[in-house]
Design a protein around this motif. Structure first.
Motif, mmCIF file in Angstrom:
data_model
loop_
_atom_site.group_PDB
_atom_site.id
_atom_site.type_symbol
_atom_site.label_atom_id
_atom_site.label_comp_id
_atom_site.label_asym_id
_atom_site.label_seq_id
_atom_site.Cartn_x
_atom_site.Cartn_y
_atom_site.Cartn_z
ATOM 1 N N GLY A 274 5.662 5.073 -5.337
ATOM 2 C CA GLY A 274 5.584 5.496 -4.084
ATOM 3 C C GLY A 274 6.381 4.927 -3.229
ATOM 4 N N VAL A 275 6.241 5.081 -1.905
ATOM 5 C CA VAL A 275 7.131 4.774 -1.008
ATOM 6 C C VAL A 275 6.850 2.967 -0.562
ATOM 7 N N ASP A 276 5.674 2.718 -0.850
ATOM 8 C CA ASP A 276 5.444 1.347 -0.616
ATOM 9 C C ASP A 276 5.379 0.486 -2.098
ATOM 10 N N GLY A 277 5.872 1.144 -3.037
ATOM 11 C CA GLY A 277 5.913 0.725 -4.445
ATOM 12 C C GLY A 277 4.495 0.866 -5.264
ATOM 13 N N GLU A 278 3.687 1.602 -4.526
ATOM 14 C CA GLU A 278 2.551 1.891 -5.299
ATOM 15 C C GLU A 278 2.778 3.093 -6.439
ATOM 16 N N GLY A 315 0.858 12.425 -3.355
ATOM 17 C CA GLY A 315 1.672 11.614 -4.344
ATOM 18 C C GLY A 315 3.209 11.860 -4.186
ATOM 19 N N THR A 316 3.347 13.409 -4.146
ATOM 20 C CA THR A 316 4.802 14.060 -3.998
ATOM 21 C C THR A 316 5.378 13.264 -3.037
ATOM 22 N N LEU A 317 4.950 13.578 -1.689
ATOM 23 C CA LEU A 317 5.515 13.179 -0.606
ATOM 24 C C LEU A 317 5.989 11.483 -0.645
ATOM 25 N N SER A 318 5.016 10.773 -1.231
ATOM 26 C CA SER A 318 5.454 9.493 -1.064
ATOM 27 C C SER A 318 6.335 9.152 -2.107
ATOM 28 N N LEU A 320 8.887 11.102 -3.088
ATOM 29 C CA LEU A 320 10.203 11.632 -2.412
ATOM 30 C C LEU A 320 10.777 10.964 -1.130
ATOM 31 N N ALA A 321 9.788 10.066 -0.497
ATOM 32 C CA ALA A 321 10.229 9.416 0.431
ATOM 33 C C ALA A 321 10.753 8.009 -0.092
ATOM 34 N N ALA A 322 10.241 7.391 -1.213
ATOM 35 C CA ALA A 322 10.691 6.165 -1.858
ATOM 36 C C ALA A 322 12.133 6.571 -2.223
ATOM 37 N N ALA A 383 -4.281 12.040 9.520
ATOM 38 C CA ALA A 383 -2.929 11.579 9.840
ATOM 39 C C ALA A 383 -2.296 10.341 9.184
ATOM 40 N N THR A 384 -2.962 9.850 8.229
ATOM 41 C CA THR A 384 -2.638 8.593 7.622
ATOM 42 C C THR A 384 -1.150 8.747 7.121
ATOM 43 N N LEU A 385 -1.031 9.920 6.364
ATOM 44 C CA LEU A 385 0.305 9.899 5.531
ATOM 45 C C LEU A 385 1.569 10.270 6.472
#
Length: 654
Positions: A274-278, A315-318, A320-322, A383-385
């Protein structure tokens, strides 16, 4: 004996094996290659069993029984008066980079027996791009293949420069002998890299049993430890349940298709960063060719599942942002803010012999990323994501306006990539974006559905700016851009004579006039005014478009139409899923019901599993839907389509 299906496919945790009916692998190539595959590489290319010198016959072919496991029953040849002395029960399972094959020999004789069991095996480590039926050949200078014997089996080893992959095979009990098999008519003993045979002499007591357990571990390049994915199978009830009171009556066949789709999505779920390495779990596009993160496929699959499994979208959005584009790289189409089309981890991508390591050649993944980001907030009211990915969303908007072409051309446009994809919308095969006479549109090409996605993306991102990011001026600017795009689109794309939108505008700004299913996506995005949208929706259910099973990609009667063309006459379930959601948006309940009924009936003929593609033949011409010969199955957005149909039914009656 059962002739059964000629092949079986087992999938789990980003690993799949394609087997013959007897559980064997022969090393085929072309449209349906067999083998054990991990990270775009074939880790087993030969896996052939013989008992007493011959291949046992198939009593019952390999049949998937769930969770990446298949079973078959084999037997030596026999006659009515001299039945086989024993039966071979075979159970095979794939997991995260693993393949297990358990052979159980069961004696049918009152006398002691000795069975000579031989398993011939090899690993060619071919890249999936080598195996396709397009006759491409890729040099591999300095590559070496070696096979090492171990106490319990073999280790296959392949190296090329800094690339290193292995496959280990261990057996319990250990083989009595290991020998080199000359499968090429040459002496292989000096190089020790050909096929090998594991040999056992198994003693069977009267009516007794002997087992051989084979464990295969694929060790791909880089981090060889593949994570197991645990999907939350109860999450389908977390936001919207198929049993809630606001759901319409759902047929048993649609319910079964939804259940099968959910099972297939579990099998196709893979790990990503993910975007923060998760670590995150995302839907891979499908097997055999696309067991990887695909921008467009994963986004639409996640959208279809959003009311039922919102975690898939997160999960998909994170992920793809990464992998969002950071710089300009013409070889792989990377541009700042652009969302990736696909990610490949194979040898050819590693050495940049193909551009697909991270390939960005897609016109629609970036606006769809924005659509899904807002839709996730809209459905979950969390709104977190959206806050976490604000920077990525703004960068994606910048791409739409800049490299995407909205400011310069007035539309999202792509130029055919001679080293990658000629067409960069979802209909990405050669010739798919064509005129009525069949000629391919010349770029820069503006396909109609991408403009609808861009319009929806601007509108939805404006709502995020207004309600989540608290930036009203940015929201007003995005709404202004959306208004202007909608006005331009209605003027430039509408074909008055056909009363239908053009498939695209070519590089000269001329309408690409083929009548295509892409128009149905415009209802989903809302770029058409209500009157035109309703006319388009009803037109798509006319006989030249609607086969009775599904809406065709191209209306019949046009010169380029072919019912078995990938994108010029076939019918795609996911395409119909998007269209059904669009029909529901405009209250076209009867049309929604017809699409749902056709696809549900088609699924019932495929064990309730919708394939990637169906032939475009009319339902009246065949009692069963005609399969498309090269269809992926299972395939993620086809698996999610029954859930989109369920949503469309619910929305259409509101």
């Amino acid at each position: 004996m059962s002739t059964g299906a000629p092949h079986a496919q087992l999938v789990r945790d980003a690993t799949f094996v394609h087997l013959d009916a007897d559980g064997g692998i022969t090393g085929t190539r072309g449209t349906s290659p067999d083998g054990l595959f991990v990270r775009d590489g074939r880790h087993l290319s030969l896996w052939q069993l013989t008992v007493d010198g011959s291949a046992p016959a198939v009593l019952s072919p390999v049949t998937p029984v769930g969770d990446g496991t298949g079973e078959c029953v084999l037997t030596p040849e026999g006659t009515r008066d001299a039945p086989p002395a024993y039966t071979v029960l075979r159970r095979q399972t794939v997991g995260a980079g693993t393949f297990t094959d358990v052979l159980s020999l069961v004696s049918n004789s009152p006398e002691p027996l000795v069975a000579d069991v031989v398993l011939t095996l090899a690993a060619d480590f071919a890249d999936t791009f080598e195996l396709r039926a397009d006759d491409r050949h890729y040099p591999k200078p300095g590559s070496t293949r070696r096979t090492h014997r171990t106490d319990t089996g073999l280790e296959f080893d392949y190296r090329r420069a800094d690339w290193h992959v292995r496959t280990t095979v261990s057996a319990t009990p250990a083989p009595d002998d290991i020998r080199i098999e000359d499968t090429r008519g040459e002496d292989t003993r000096g190089e020790d890299e050909g096929a090998h045979a594991l040999v056992w002499r198994l003693a069977l007591e009267p009516h007794g049993r002997a087992d051989v357990r084979l464990g295969v571990v694929a060790l791909p390049h880089g981090d060889p430890h593949l994570p197991s994915i645990v999907t939350d199978r109860t999450a389908v009830h977390s936001v919207g349940s198929p049993d809630t009171a606001d759901s319409p009556d759902v047929s048993e066949d649609l319910d079964l298709a939804c259940r099968q789709g959910l099972a297939d999505l579990d099998l196709l779920t893979i790990a990503a960063i993910g975007v923060d390495g998760e670590p995150v779990a995302v839907p891979a596009a499908g097997v055999p060719w696309f067991l990887t993160l695909f921008g467009r496929d994963s986004l639409l699959t996640s959208y279809f599942m959003l009311p039922y499994r919102p975690g898939t979208a997160a999960g998909t959005l994170s992920a793809l942002a990464a992998t969002q584009g950071q710089s300009h790289d013409a070889f792989r189409g990377e541009q700042p803010g652009r969302i990736v089309h696909e990610i490949r981890l194979g040898e050819l991508a590693h050495f940049r012999q193909v551009p697909y390591g991270r390939y960005y050649g897609t016109i629609d993944a970036t606006p769809l990323f924005l659509v899904l980001l807002h839709a996730h907030y809209e459905v979950t009211q969390d709104a977190t994501l959206a806050v976490r990915l604000e920077r990525h969303a703004r960068s994606a908007v910048d791409w739409l306006l800049g490299d995407g072409g909205l400011t310069e051309h007035g539309y999202l446009v792509y130029t055919p990539d001679p080293g990658g994809l000629v067409n960069q919308n979802w209909k990405d095969s050669v010739g798919a974006v064509c005129h009525k006479d069949g000629t391919q549109a010349r770029g820069p090409v503006a396909v109609c559905e991408a403009q609808g996605y861009a319009y929806d993306a601007l509108r939805r991102t404006a709502r995020l700016a207004e309600h989540v990011w608290h930036d009203p001026s940015y929201a007003r600017e995005l709404d202004r851009l959306a208004d202007e795009l909608r006005d331009r689109f209605g003027r430039d794309f509408w074909m008055a004579e056909d009363d239908f939108p053009a498939l695209a505008l070519d590089g000269e700004g001329q309408q690409v006039d083929a009548l295509a299913s892409d128009a149905g996506h415009l209802l989903w995005s809302g770029i058409l005014d209500e009157d035109r949208a309703r006319r388009v929706g009803r037109r798509l259910l006319e006989p030249d478009f609607f086969s009775g099973w599904a809406i065709r990609t191209l209306a019949s009667g046009q010169r380029p139409y072919h019912p078995l063309s990938y994108h010029r006459g076939s019918a795609w379930p996911h395409d119909n899923g998007v269209i059904a959601l669009g029909l529901a948006r405009y209250g076209l309940a009867d049309e929604v019901a017809r699409v749902v009924a056709g696809l549900t009936a088609a699924a019932a003929h495929h064990g309730h599993r919708l394939p990637e593609v169906l032939g475009g033949y009319d339902r009246a011409a065949s009692a069963r839907p005609v399969p498309y010969p090269h269809s992926c199955s299972p395939q993620a957005w086809a698996a999610a389509t029954p859930w989109a149909l369920r949503t469309a039914l619910r929305q259409s009656i509101r």
